[in-house]
Write a protein that holds these residues in place. Structure first.
Motif, PDB file in Angstrom:
ATOM      1  N   ARG A   1       0.804  -1.243   0.148  1.00  0.00           N
ATOM      2  CA  ARG A   1      -0.005  -0.039   0.082  1.00  0.00           C
ATOM      3  C   ARG A   1       0.984   1.183  -0.133  1.00  0.00           C
ATOM      4  NH1 ARG A   1      -5.615   0.461   1.278  1.00  0.00           N
ATOM      5  NH2 ARG A   1      -6.593  -1.526   1.441  1.00  0.00           N
ATOM      6  N   PRO A   2       0.590   2.308  -0.531  1.00  0.00           N
ATOM      7  CA  PRO A   2       1.094   3.558  -0.362  1.00  0.00           C
ATOM      8  C   PRO A   2       1.398   4.025   0.988  1.00  0.00           C
ATOM      9  CG  PRO A   2      -0.686   3.694  -2.163  1.00  0.00           C
ATOM     10  CD  PRO A   2      -0.839   2.506  -1.503  1.00  0.00           C
ATOM     11  N   ASP A   3       2.498   5.066   1.101  1.00  0.00           N
ATOM     12  CA  ASP A   3       2.667   5.289   2.261  1.00  0.00           C
ATOM     13  C   ASP A   3       1.855   6.236   3.096  1.00  0.00           C
ATOM     14  OD1 ASP A   3       5.375   4.203   2.004  1.00  0.00           O
ATOM     15  OD2 ASP A   3       6.289   5.851   1.215  1.00  0.00           O
ATOM     16  N   HIS A   4       0.969   6.839   2.355  1.00  0.00           N
ATOM     17  CA  HIS A   4      -0.204   7.673   2.999  1.00  0.00           C
ATOM     18  C   HIS A   4      -1.233   6.806   3.556  1.00  0.00           C
ATOM     19  CE1 HIS A   4      -1.771   7.396  -1.267  1.00  0.00           C
ATOM     20  NE2 HIS A   4      -2.872   7.572  -0.529  1.00  0.00           N
ATOM     21  N   GLU A   5      -1.440   5.642   2.628  1.00  0.00           N
ATOM     22  CA  GLU A   5      -2.596   4.740   3.353  1.00  0.00           C
ATOM     23  C   GLU A   5      -2.181   3.762   4.415  1.00  0.00           C
ATOM     24  OE1 GLU A   5      -4.113   2.387   0.254  1.00  0.00           O
ATOM     25  OE2 GLU A   5      -4.708   3.965  -1.026  1.00  0.00           O
ATOM     26  N   LYS A   6      -0.969   3.643   4.222  1.00  0.00           N
ATOM     27  CA  LYS A   6      -0.257   2.776   5.681  1.00  0.00           C
ATOM     28  C   LYS A   6      -0.568   3.708   6.910  1.00  0.00           C
ATOM     29  CE  LYS A   6       3.749   1.441   3.689  1.00  0.00           C
ATOM     30  NZ  LYS A   6       5.064   0.926   3.783  1.00  0.00           N
ATOM     31  N   ALA A   7       0.070   4.838   6.737  1.00  0.00           N
ATOM     32  CA  ALA A   7      -0.190   5.765   7.908  1.00  0.00           C
ATOM     33  C   ALA A   7      -1.652   5.996   8.195  1.00  0.00           C
ATOM     34  CB  ALA A   7       0.349   7.394   7.381  1.00  0.00           C
ATOM     35  N   LEU A   8      -2.451   6.190   7.501  1.00  0.00           N
ATOM     36  CA  LEU A   8      -3.793   6.293   7.860  1.00  0.00           C
ATOM     37  C   LEU A   8      -4.315   5.212   8.356  1.00  0.00           C
ATOM     38  CD1 LEU A   8      -5.460   8.002   4.665  1.00  0.00           C
ATOM     39  CD2 LEU A   8      -5.553   8.909   7.015  1.00  0.00           C
ATOM     40  N   LEU A   9      -4.357   3.874   7.933  1.00  0.00           N
ATOM     41  CA  LEU A   9      -4.638   2.654   8.690  1.00  0.00           C
ATOM     42  C   LEU A   9      -3.911   2.380   9.889  1.00  0.00           C
ATOM     43  CD1 LEU A   9      -4.595   0.472   5.559  1.00  0.00           C
ATOM     44  CD2 LEU A   9      -6.546   1.389   6.695  1.00  0.00           C
ATOM     45  N   GLU A  10      -2.429   2.742  10.024  1.00  0.00           N
ATOM     46  CA  GLU A  10      -1.882   2.653  11.315  1.00  0.00           C
ATOM     47  C   GLU A  10      -2.509   3.665  12.147  1.00  0.00           C
ATOM     48  OE1 GLU A  10       0.843   1.020  14.023  1.00  0.00           O
ATOM     49  OE2 GLU A  10       0.082   0.582  11.989  1.00  0.00           O
ATOM     50  N   TYR A  11      -2.915   4.920  12.063  1.00  0.00           N
ATOM     51  CA  TYR A  11      -3.457   5.943  12.803  1.00  0.00           C
ATOM     52  C   TYR A  11      -4.850   5.387  13.407  1.00  0.00           C
ATOM     53  CZ  TYR A  11      -5.586  10.199  14.561  1.00  0.00           C
ATOM     54  OH  TYR A  11      -6.318  11.160  15.110  1.00  0.00           O
ATOM     55  N   ILE A  12      -5.672   4.857  12.425  1.00  0.00           N
ATOM     56  CA  ILE A  12      -7.085   4.456  12.747  1.00  0.00           C
ATOM     57  C   ILE A  12      -6.862   3.175  13.750  1.00  0.00           C
ATOM     58  CG2 ILE A  12      -8.869   3.252  11.776  1.00  0.00           C
ATOM     59  CD1 ILE A  12      -8.658   4.857   9.390  1.00  0.00           C
ATOM     60  N   ARG A  13      -5.891   2.411  13.576  1.00  0.00           N
ATOM     61  CA  ARG A  13      -5.817   1.126  14.169  1.00  0.00           C
ATOM     62  C   ARG A  13      -5.437   1.547  15.948  1.00  0.00           C
ATOM     63  NH1 ARG A  13      -1.963  -2.558  16.372  1.00  0.00           N
ATOM     64  NH2 ARG A  13      -0.301  -1.266  15.373  1.00  0.00           N
ATOM     65  N   LEU A  14      -4.440   2.780  15.925  1.00  0.00           N
ATOM     66  CA  LEU A  14      -4.025   3.042  17.196  1.00  0.00           C
ATOM     67  C   LEU A  14      -5.017   4.051  17.991  1.00  0.00           C
ATOM     68  CD1 LEU A  14      -0.294   4.256  16.394  1.00  0.00           C
ATOM     69  CD2 LEU A  14      -1.173   2.002  17.666  1.00  0.00           C
ATOM     70  N   ASP A  15      -5.865   4.479  17.167  1.00  0.00           N
ATOM     71  CA  ASP A  15      -7.057   5.355  17.819  1.00  0.00           C
ATOM     72  C   ASP A  15      -8.162   4.547  18.313  1.00  0.00           C
ATOM     73  OD1 ASP A  15      -7.724   8.094  18.172  1.00  0.00           O
ATOM     74  OD2 ASP A  15      -9.263   7.881  16.742  1.00  0.00           O
ATOM     75  N   ASP A  16      -8.306   3.394  17.656  1.00  0.00           N
ATOM     76  CA  ASP A  16      -9.340   2.537  18.076  1.00  0.00           C
ATOM     77  C   ASP A  16      -9.043   1.961  19.541  1.00  0.00           C
ATOM     78  OD1 ASP A  16     -11.528   0.861  18.215  1.00  0.00           O
ATOM     79  OD2 ASP A  16     -10.706  -0.522  16.702  1.00  0.00           O
ATOM     80  N   PRO A  17     -10.198   1.931  20.311  1.00  0.00           N
ATOM     81  CA  PRO A  17     -10.067   1.592  21.723  1.00  0.00           C
ATOM     82  C   PRO A  17      -9.811   0.296  21.949  1.00  0.00           C
ATOM     83  CG  PRO A  17     -12.091   3.178  21.621  1.00  0.00           C
ATOM     84  CD  PRO A  17     -11.425   2.972  20.402  1.00  0.00           C
ATOM     85  N   LYS A  18     -10.394  -0.605  21.020  1.00  0.00           N
ATOM     86  CA  LYS A  18     -10.072  -1.925  21.171  1.00  0.00           C
ATOM     87  C   LYS A  18      -8.517  -2.294  21.116  1.00  0.00           C
ATOM     88  CE  LYS A  18     -14.711  -3.249  19.009  1.00  0.00           C
ATOM     89  NZ  LYS A  18     -15.221  -3.872  17.815  1.00  0.00           N
ATOM     90  N   THR A  19      -7.753  -1.645  20.237  1.00  0.00           N
ATOM     91  CA  THR A  19      -6.466  -1.810  20.407  1.00  0.00           C
ATOM     92  C   THR A  19      -5.789  -1.604  21.623  1.00  0.00           C
ATOM     93  OG1 THR A  19      -6.350  -1.000  17.915  1.00  0.00           O
ATOM     94  CG2 THR A  19      -4.238  -1.278  19.111  1.00  0.00           C
ATOM     95  N   LEU A  20      -6.083  -0.543  22.365  1.00  0.00           N
ATOM     96  CA  LEU A  20      -5.513  -0.535  23.828  1.00  0.00           C
ATOM     97  C   LEU A  20      -6.100  -1.512  24.618  1.00  0.00           C
ATOM     98  CD1 LEU A  20      -3.899   1.195  25.504  1.00  0.00           C
ATOM     99  CD2 LEU A  20      -5.843   2.555  25.934  1.00  0.00           C
ATOM    100  N   GLU A  21      -7.215  -2.108  24.518  1.00  0.00           N
ATOM    101  CA  GLU A  21      -7.628  -3.050  25.174  1.00  0.00           C
ATOM    102  C   GLU A  21      -7.108  -4.284  25.074  1.00  0.00           C
ATOM    103  OE1 GLU A  21      -9.666  -4.374  28.383  1.00  0.00           O
ATOM    104  OE2 GLU A  21      -9.648  -2.465  27.942  1.00  0.00           O
ATOM    105  N   GLU A  22      -6.942  -4.702  23.618  1.00  0.00           N
ATOM    106  CA  GLU A  22      -6.008  -5.831  23.395  1.00  0.00           C
ATOM    107  C   GLU A  22      -4.724  -5.878  23.842  1.00  0.00           C
ATOM    108  OE1 GLU A  22      -6.220  -6.218  19.214  1.00  0.00           O
ATOM    109  OE2 GLU A  22      -8.650  -6.723  18.863  1.00  0.00           O
ATOM    110  N   GLN A  23      -3.902  -4.590  23.983  1.00  0.00           N
ATOM    111  CA  GLN A  23      -2.749  -4.539  24.341  1.00  0.00           C
ATOM    112  C   GLN A  23      -2.733  -4.785  26.086  1.00  0.00           C
ATOM    113  OE1 GLN A  23      -1.306  -0.917  22.931  1.00  0.00           O
ATOM    114  NE2 GLN A  23      -0.824  -1.715  20.925  1.00  0.00           N
TER     115      GLN A  23
END
Length: 736
Positions: A636-658
């Motif tokens: 994927r292009p760099d801007h899409e990877k940055a967007l998906l990574e930001y969305i994943r980190l901004d999701d409360p489920k990610t923090l709860e899984e960690q």
């Protein structure tokens, strides 16, 4: 006289019912009207300054109050929202259309294209902001008309024309001849583009690469090298007639699949429906202009952009067939490529469904033998090599699209390729009313070579030597056999483009021709222009297997063309004499003659002449190697990877899984990892992989901790015993 005027004014003020007696007394006392030395006009001056003005109320439509956020921040939020929910139907885009920050950002972008200089938001004049606000309100109130020629809500900073004072002849010429897109039209196009692009970029297929940010022709070549090595049959199709234009109903129906905002749909529809005025000049009306013997040199205006330099114009002449055509529909402008991708996105998703339907894995095949089709066997760092082991039993297809050109690879019998071609013809006829036949969608075998983006895809059998280390450290060498996908630049196509640009003539033995376009330029400027062209071509053929060969051929043609030019310009009669004086790379000055001018090096040191750079890549050893950097799967292009990574980190489920992972498996610091690795290696001759330790369950981590603690305790006990032995020996020595 002054006294009479003062008394007269006093009587008017005292007899007027507009003023209270208290106010009159104050005015009379402060102005001292009976004093003959005072001027009578001071009464009016005093009256002006003592009048109270109402408090100013903030205007809700004031441009300064509407710019609450940064336009880039608003765009970023739109991208994040659409990538977070890519399948959601968008119904309310008028709210973004009201955001004045987007209009200011669009004005900055269009002004930069118009003037060639970036205009900060703080430097935009108040009058321009008011005109921009009027344009926004006209768009929201349905008063905006595409293609206006005389009446504008906002004009370009370069446009100083007073349209009210134009003559009838000039007005007629403006209304009946071809004119560039109006400045206000380009602003509206830019705003619509900023609103619609993030919506569809989150929905577009990963198989399309043209007219999209972060994707280009190089990406297509890398994908072909990465994923198309195992295919035998190829279907190459040209659907570029769709880029010339489609019916308005088809475009609007494709747009309304994901966007249901009436205001935006009506704007796009009006841009498609409004006719574009083009000038038509009959052959009989053309006036024959007599060429002057001496052509007058044209001087550009101060605000007129410079034309493209010669090297860039020559490079554009080498554009491949797939990249030549850019859609331009009605008054859509910059929206046209996006609308073309929206229409062709249905084809992308249809073929993606066919890919899933067609896939039939076989365990006996070398590659693609897993049920899901994603896991590939073989060397991932050498994906173009496919080992051979009997017949190809797995059936699989893959697909890429660049603009209006498609390439489909089929692994299986030719009958499957013919069936897919028939279904593709029916789909294009039904969906796009595009009549295709077997000749427009030829089926070619990989051994014959398929040209795509001026690169030839072919396959050849290779016999590599496979070396590996067996049990006991024994190195074993075996002869392997397989097929190698080759992506090479087409020399035939290069010669064709050179001939089109008048750089050479002849087919079998191409002969360079002098480029007389650079006849009046200096040697330093000419060499610099050609070096830029060569550097650009080196980058264009970066992923070609024959990069060295094709770039060296380019250098030979350009060097021969320049040598003929210099031979004609400096009257040196032959190329051999040019090379003798100017060296192989033409870096020495050709105009220098002994006894007539100082030495070239002295003039260069004094700054009286330009330094002459020699031509690059005159030898094949100077050309850089082909770039074989591995292309990752699921790229994927760099801007899409940055967007998906930001969305994943901004999701409360990610923090709860960690948190749950740390709670269940524990947390080991890097120091503990290093200690475990060192102690296990020193005491047990066993290297523990840190990454595998991280991925395994909590029991193994606890056992690793226990092993670490046990090794530490054992080490501590051993050191304690050594200290006790030393103390006993010390006491024994004292007793002696």
């Amino acid at each position: 006289m002054h006294r009479r005027l003062a008394i007269f004014c006093h009587r008017i003020l005292t007899n007027s019912s507009l003023f209270s007696p208290r106010t009159n007394t104050i005015l009379y006392n402060q102005s001292n009207l009976l004093n003959s030395r005072n001027n009578g006009f001071s009464v009016f001056r005093m009256f002006m300054f003592t009048s109270t003005q109402p408090r100013r109320v903030l205007d809700p439509d004031d441009p300064a109050t509407l710019m609450k956020e940064d336009g880039v921040a608003v765009c970023s939020q739109m991208w994040i929202e659409n990538f977070r929910e890519p399948n959601k139907t968008v119904t309310n885009l008028t709210g973004y259309l009201r955001r004045f920050e987007l209009w200011v950002l669009a004005y900055q972008k269009v002004s930069a294209d118009e003037t060639g200089a970036y205009l900060p938001r703080s430097a935009i004049q108040r009058s321009a902001l008011e005109d921009l606000l009027a344009l926004r309100n006209a768009v929201l109130d349905n008063r905006f008309k595409w293609g206006a020629r005389l009446e504008f809500f906002i004009k370009s900073p370069k446009d100083k024309t007073e349209y009210e004072s134009l003559s009838k002849r000039k007005i007629k010429a403006i209304l009946t001849t071809t004119q560039p897109a109006a400045f206000q039209d380009r602003i509206v196009q830019e705003v619509l583009f900023m609103i619609l692009e993030p919506i569809y970029e989150a929905r577009f297929s990963q198989k399309s690469f043209a007219f999209r940010p972060g994707r280009n022709a190089h990406t297509v070549l890398r994908v072909v090298r990465r994923s198309f090595a195992g295919y035998l049959w190829y279907i190459k199709g040209d659907l570029s007639t769709i880029l010339d234009g489609m019916k308005v109903g088809m475009v609007i129906s494709a747009l309304m699949r994901d966007v249901r905002d009436k205001k935006v749909i009506d704007l796009v529809k009006a841009a498609l429906v409004t006719p574009v005025i083009t000038s038509r000049v009959d052959e009989g009306e053309k006036k024959k202009k007599k060429k002057r013997k001496y052509q007058k040199k044209r001087v550009l205006a101060e605000d007129e952009p410079k034309p493209d330099p010669y090297w860039l114009e020559s490079f554009f002449g080498f554009a491949p067939e797939e990249a030549e055509k850019v859609p331009s529909w009605g008054h859509c402008g910059i929206l046209s490529p996006l609308l073309a991708n929206i229409c062709l996105d249905e084809l992308d998703h249809w073929i993606e469904d066919k890919i899933k339907e067609f896939y039939h894995p076989s365990k006996n095949d070398v590659i693609w033998n897993s049920p899901d089709g994603e896991v590939e066997q073989g060397n991932t760092s050498w994906p173009e090599f496919v080992p051979t082991s009997g017949p190809d039993k797995t059936k699989k297809i893959d697909y890429i699209r660049y603009g209006g050109h498609i390439l489909i690879g089929i692994r299986g019998p030719r009958a499957d390729a013919a069936t897919l071609r028939k279904q593709l013809i029916e789909f294009c006829d039904k969906k796009y009313l595009l009549k295709l036949d077997n000749e427009s969608l030829p089926i070619e075998h990989i051994t014959k070579g398929i040209m795509f983006l001026d690169h030839v895809l072919c396959r050849r059998v290779v016999y590599p030597t496979l070396r590996y280390t067996a049990t006991g450290g024994k190195i074993i060498s075996e002869k392997g056999v397989g097929t190698l996908l080759s992506v090479t630049a087409s020399l035939k196509q290069c010669i064709k483009q050179f001939r089109k640009l008048s750089f050479l003539k002849g087919d079998r033995d191409p002969d360079p021709q002098p480029c007389f376009r650079m006849f009046h330029a200096t040697q330093a400027h000419t060499n610099a222009q050609m070096n830029k062209l060569l550097s650009t071509m080196v980058e264009w053929y970066r992923y070609a297997d024959n990069r060295k060969k094709v770039v060296n051929f380019f250098s030979y043609i350009i060097r021969g063309s320049l040598s003929k030019l210099y031979a004609a310009k400096y009257k040196l009669r032959s190329r051999a004499k040019v090379y003798k004086i100017g060296a192989r790379n033409l870096s020495r000055p050709l105009k220098e003659k002994k006894g007539q001018s100082p030495e070239y090096h002295n003039l260069l040191r004094m700054g009286l002449v330009e330094s002459i750079d020699g031509l690059q890549y005159t030898r094949m050893s100077l050309v850089p190697e082909t770039d074989y950097t591995p292309f990752p799967a699921g790229w994927r292009p760099d801007h899409e990877k940055a967007l998906l990574e930001y969305i994943r980190l901004d999701d409360p489920k990610t923090l709860e899984e960690q948190r749950s992972c740390i709670r269940e498996q524990g947390l080991i610091s890097p120091q503990d990892y290093v200690s475990m690795l060192v102690w296990n290696y020193k005491r047990n001759a066993n290297i523990v992989d840190q990454l595998s330790t991280t991925m395994i369950g909590g029991n193994n981590i606890r056992s690793g901790k226990e092993l670490l603690l046990r090794s530490n305790h054992e080490n501590y006990d051993q050191s304690t015993r050594d200290e006790e032995d030393n103390e006993e020996r010390f006491h024994a020595a004292h007793m002696l």
